[in-house]
Design an enzyme around this catalytic site. Structure first.
Site, mmCIF file in Angstrom:
data_model
loop_
_atom_site.group_PDB
_atom_site.id
_atom_site.type_symbol
_atom_site.label_atom_id
_atom_site.label_comp_id
_atom_site.label_asym_id
_atom_site.label_seq_id
_atom_site.Cartn_x
_atom_site.Cartn_y
_atom_site.Cartn_z
ATOM 1 N N HIS A 97 -9.348 89.029 -13.308
ATOM 2 C CA HIS A 97 -10.404 88.637 -14.048
ATOM 3 C C HIS A 97 -10.557 87.182 -14.215
ATOM 4 O O HIS A 97 -10.056 86.514 -15.074
ATOM 5 C CB HIS A 97 -10.210 89.140 -15.415
ATOM 6 C CG HIS A 97 -11.571 88.710 -16.446
ATOM 7 N ND1 HIS A 97 -11.718 89.484 -17.681
ATOM 8 C CD2 HIS A 97 -12.530 87.995 -16.363
ATOM 9 C CE1 HIS A 97 -12.715 88.962 -18.269
ATOM 10 N NE2 HIS A 97 -13.164 88.286 -17.551
ATOM 11 N N HIS A 106 -13.469 83.944 -13.058
ATOM 12 C CA HIS A 106 -14.765 83.683 -12.261
ATOM 13 C C HIS A 106 -14.826 82.226 -11.484
ATOM 14 O O HIS A 106 -14.126 81.122 -11.980
ATOM 15 C CB HIS A 106 -15.775 83.520 -13.538
ATOM 16 C CG HIS A 106 -15.835 84.525 -14.418
ATOM 17 N ND1 HIS A 106 -16.875 85.561 -14.345
ATOM 18 C CD2 HIS A 106 -15.038 85.160 -15.322
ATOM 19 C CE1 HIS A 106 -16.650 86.739 -15.224
ATOM 20 N NE2 HIS A 106 -15.827 86.247 -15.982
ATOM 21 N N HIS A 119 -17.606 93.740 -17.799
ATOM 22 C CA HIS A 119 -17.163 93.032 -18.834
ATOM 23 C C HIS A 119 -17.724 94.199 -20.109
ATOM 24 O O HIS A 119 -18.795 94.293 -20.056
ATOM 25 C CB HIS A 119 -17.846 91.855 -19.339
ATOM 26 C CG HIS A 119 -17.303 90.751 -18.456
ATOM 27 N ND1 HIS A 119 -16.880 90.979 -17.104
ATOM 28 C CD2 HIS A 119 -16.730 89.434 -19.001
ATOM 29 C CE1 HIS A 119 -16.277 89.571 -16.616
ATOM 30 N NE2 HIS A 119 -16.291 88.841 -17.447
ATOM 31 N N GLU A 159 -16.296 92.284 -25.633
ATOM 32 C CA GLU A 159 -15.941 91.069 -25.951
ATOM 33 C C GLU A 159 -15.593 90.689 -27.179
ATOM 34 O O GLU A 159 -16.727 90.862 -27.940
ATOM 35 C CB GLU A 159 -16.733 89.969 -24.879
ATOM 36 C CG GLU A 159 -15.942 88.733 -24.539
ATOM 37 C CD GLU A 159 -16.369 88.246 -23.599
ATOM 38 O OE1 GLU A 159 -17.301 88.747 -22.728
ATOM 39 O OE2 GLU A 159 -16.068 86.790 -23.297
ATOM 40 N N ASP A 161 -9.669 84.437 -16.851
ATOM 41 C CA ASP A 161 -11.174 84.369 -17.101
ATOM 42 C C ASP A 161 -11.662 83.228 -16.568
ATOM 43 O O ASP A 161 -12.538 83.345 -15.462
ATOM 44 C CB ASP A 161 -11.386 84.508 -18.642
ATOM 45 C CG ASP A 161 -12.785 85.133 -18.919
ATOM 46 O OD1 ASP A 161 -13.671 85.270 -18.052
ATOM 47 O OD2 ASP A 161 -13.031 85.252 -20.139
ATOM 48 N N ASP A 162 -11.766 81.954 -17.324
ATOM 49 C CA ASP A 162 -12.384 80.707 -16.742
ATOM 50 C C ASP A 162 -11.395 79.678 -16.768
ATOM 51 O O ASP A 162 -11.435 79.041 -18.082
ATOM 52 C CB ASP A 162 -13.803 80.422 -17.435
ATOM 53 C CG ASP A 162 -14.714 81.613 -17.451
ATOM 54 O OD1 ASP A 162 -15.608 81.545 -16.416
ATOM 55 O OD2 ASP A 162 -14.675 82.401 -18.105
HETATM 56 N N1 ADE Z 1 -18.693 84.709 -17.430
HETATM 57 C C1 ADE Z 1 -17.851 83.905 -17.257
HETATM 58 N N2 ADE Z 1 -16.953 84.242 -18.169
HETATM 59 C C2 ADE Z 1 -17.602 84.918 -18.997
HETATM 60 C C3 ADE Z 1 -17.043 85.860 -20.186
HETATM 61 N N3 ADE Z 1 -15.917 85.695 -20.743
HETATM 62 N N4 ADE Z 1 -17.950 86.848 -20.552
HETATM 63 C C4 ADE Z 1 -19.070 87.106 -20.205
HETATM 64 N N5 ADE Z 1 -19.504 86.367 -19.155
HETATM 65 C C5 ADE Z 1 -18.761 85.429 -18.461
HETATM 66 ZN ZN ZN Z 2 -15.053 87.106 -17.741
#
Ligand code: ADE
Ligand code: ZN
Length: 368
Positions: A16, A18, A195, A198, A280-281
């Site tokens: 996971h 991006h 997703h 969250e 995630d990011d």
């Molecule tokens: N796009 C990138 N990271 C995300 C996240 N944590 N939740 C939703 N969209 C995303």
């Molecule tokens: Zn994500």
């Protein structure tokens, strides 16, 4: 070997992550300059300071705007994999990207996909790390755009593209709106994830039933995030029974929410849900895959034994075919056994040096 070094050196997968969220601030600033994209700031220390989840989503879409040429895409994929292999012994990743975010600035799908593949291959050559791609629906653009995106993915099949995902703000695109897009993807043999639940969204915005809709209506074989599911004990039990993997983020976009995230991960693990630690990011959230393991395992008070089991079991949640999954599992087991043979240094957790002989090979993550 001390606890933190053990966790950093542990071989890992990331399921996971991006690609638009993997750019170091310096890369994003340089690409923006090359491609004449205006940024709110060119101070690398301020670029990834977010007010809230929606502010973060705005910046991650802006990051996508900076990536235009095939060489840009190759660079982003290469830097994502090679950086994570070097800093946290990443061995395999399944990486999201939103085709529709790039199409807004006129980039066609073959340009982005072939650029990314070029970057994956270069990282594999230089660092032995493998990557696969997951085109992801931006749910905020609605079901029709999503269906068009999936059709385009199918029209330009590449071996590296193994499934589809869905991201963005959940209450602006609940799962049931996307049944047709997911049906198309499944019919074409693509794996599915989304997703859901969250913890940046309220229970009204991202209710536990969203996880079930993703599984039952969209055919998802795993879920990205999933924290709000904890509000429904019956659904938690179902996901536990069915060994549905949750690719959880170790970090979140605003530091004020960080403890809540770790508390949720703790509760998911207590509930015997299968969790896969992911980034995630990563630079946007101030982490990398090594740091993600170090933080979560420390917060959850995991022994090195349990952390190694988690890294191994995460392989079960990948979309690799059986042969490649078994190969990766035995590569991990060999590396872990070698790490175990190194003498432990005195740390607060040095009593828990892994015994690779005790690592089971068939257990889903989180069930030991
Ligand atoms: N796009 C990138 N990271 C995300 C996240 N944590 N939740 C939703 N969209 C995303
Ligand atoms: Zn994500």
């Amino acid at each position: 070997m001390n606890y933190d070094t053990f966790l950093r050196d542990l071989p890992k997968v990331d399921l996971h992550c991006h690609l638009a969220g993997t750019m170091r601030p310096a890369t994003m600033i340089e690409l923006a300059q090359n491609n004449d994209v205006q940024l709110p700031t060119t101070d690398p220390d301020l670029l990834y300071a977010f007010d809230d989840f929606y502010d973060f989503l705005r910046v991650v879409r802006l990051a996508a705007e900076c990536v235009i040429t095939r060489a840009d895409f190759a660079r982003v994929a290469y830097e994502a994999l090679s950086g994570a292999a070097t800093s946290g012994n990443l061995r395999y990743a399944e990486l999201f990207f939103n085709p529709t975010d790039y199409q807004r600035q006129g980039v066609d799908y073959p340009t982005m996909i072939d650029g990314y593949i070029e970057g994956l291959r270069a990282a594999e050559t230089d660092h032995g790390v493998h990557g696969r791609l997951i085109p992801s629906i931006n749910r905020e653009l609605g079901p029709q755009v999503a269906e068009g995106m999936v059709r385009e993915v199918i029209a330009h099949r590449r071996d590296e593209v193994i499934g589809i995902g869905m991201d963005g703000s959940e209450h602006h695109g609940p799962p049931e709106q996307f049944t047709q897009a997911y049906r198309l993807a499944r019919q074409a043999g693509l794996h599915c994830t989304a997703h859901a639940c969250e913890d940046n969204q309220t229970l009204d915005q991202a209710p536990p039933s969203n996880v079930i809709d993703c599984v039952d209506k969209l055919g998802c074989s795993r879920i990205d995030h999933g924290y709000n599911l904890l509000a429904d004990a019956r659904l938690v039990q179902r996901c536990q029974r069915e060994h549905i993997p949750f690719t959880v983020g170790s970090h979140t976009c605003v530091s004020s929410r960080q403890q809540t995230r770790w508390d949720n991960l703790h509760r998911m693990r207590q509930a015997n849900l299968s969790i896969v630690i992911c980034t995630d990011d990563p630079p946007m959230f101030g982490t990398d895959i090594g740091q993600s393991y170090a933080s979560v395992c420390t917060q959850l008070n995991l022994t090195t034994d349990a952390a190694a089991q988690l890294a191994l079991d995460s392989i079960d949640a990948t979309w690799l075919d059986d042969t490649d999954r078994h190969r990766l599992r035995s590569e991990f087991a060999t590396t872990i056994a070698a790490m175990q043979n190194q003498p432990a240094q005195s740390t607060e957790r040095s009593d828990a040096v892994v015994d690779a002989n005790r690592l089971s090979t068939g257990q889903p993550a989180g069930t030991q």
